[in-house]
Design a protein around this motif. Structure first.
Motif, PDB file in Angstrom:
ATOM      1  N   ARG A 287      31.300  -8.297  50.045  1.00 31.01           N
ATOM      2  CA  ARG A 287      32.453  -7.391  50.094  1.00 31.01           C
ATOM      3  C   ARG A 287      32.196  -6.241  51.062  1.00 31.01           C
TER       4      ARG A 287
ATOM      5  N   LYS B 151      25.834 -11.274  41.611  1.00 29.24           N
ATOM      6  CA  LYS B 151      26.570 -10.010  41.681  1.00 29.24           C
ATOM      7  C   LYS B 151      26.115  -9.186  42.889  1.00 29.24           C
TER       8      LYS B 151
ATOM      9  N   GLU C 154      27.703 -10.840  45.872  1.00 29.68           N
ATOM     10  CA  GLU C 154      29.134 -10.512  45.905  1.00 29.68           C
ATOM     11  C   GLU C 154      29.348  -9.108  46.477  1.00 29.68           C
TER      12      GLU C 154
ATOM     13  N   PRO D 252      36.078 -12.774  42.070  1.00 32.69           N
ATOM     14  CA  PRO D 252      34.839 -12.226  41.503  1.00 32.69           C
ATOM     15  C   PRO D 252      34.009 -13.341  40.874  1.00 32.69           C
TER      16      PRO D 252
END
Length: 179
Positions: free
Chosen positions: A40, A33, A36, A48
């Motif tokens: 981004r 996470k 990620e 996701p």
């Protein structure tokens, strides 16, 4: 005395289980996470993260669908040979990513960014999933750092346009001579 030793052993076991649990949680959820979010922020787009499997399920279904269809006669073979990669690049653009379990795979199709990556080999490390195979194969595909730079300088003249033209002419001459 025995009760005290038992409590110490139980405390150590609990501490080891908590530590192992934290490592598993970090590996399977927290670190992906965080990656990620970072991707981004850098301008990359993608699906996701999904716990443990990532995009492997989508990859498998697209590959089986592509294998079941006949290939069309055209120059667009990417959609048949690599359907998942083609889907990701067309859906998310030149800077995109997918998930292979908890590990992101980054797609870069921007020529300027590719040039930057290839000109700074120390900054971008290559993945080494199979060290035994890599030690057997060798060459530019698996070497890094100064060794890669040395090999690249040695092999680079072979890919100059004039050398490729000469090589192509020799091959064409040999093909027609054999017939």
């Amino acid at each position: 005395m025995v009760a005290m030793v038992g409590k110490v052993v139980i405390a150590i076991v609990i501490a080891l289980i908590v530590r192992w649990g934290w490592k598993v949680l970090n590996w399977t959820w927290l670190k992906p996470k965080k990656l990620e979010k970072w991707l981004r922020e850098q301008g990359y787009q993608g699906n996701p993260y999904r716990l443990l499997i990532g995009d492997i399920k989508d990859l498998a279904t697209m590959m089986s669908e592509a294998k079941s269809k006949h290939i069309q006669i055209s120059h667009d073979i990417l959609s048949h040979c690599l359907p998942f990669d083609h889907h990701v690049i067309t859906k998310y653009g030149k800077k995109s990513f997918t998930w292979f379990g908890p590990i992101p795979r980054i797609y870069v199709t921007d020529p300027e960014l590719i040039k930057k990556i290839l000109s700074t080999p120390d900054d971008f490390q290559k993945p080494h999933p199979e060290p035994i195979r890599d030690s057997i194969i060798g060459g530019l595909l698996v070497t890094e750092g100064h060794k890669w730079i040395k090999h690249r300088k040695i092999i680079n003249p072979a890919f100059h346009l004039e050398n490729i033209k000469v090589s192509a002419n020799v091959r064409i001459y040999l093909i027609f001579r054999v017939k």
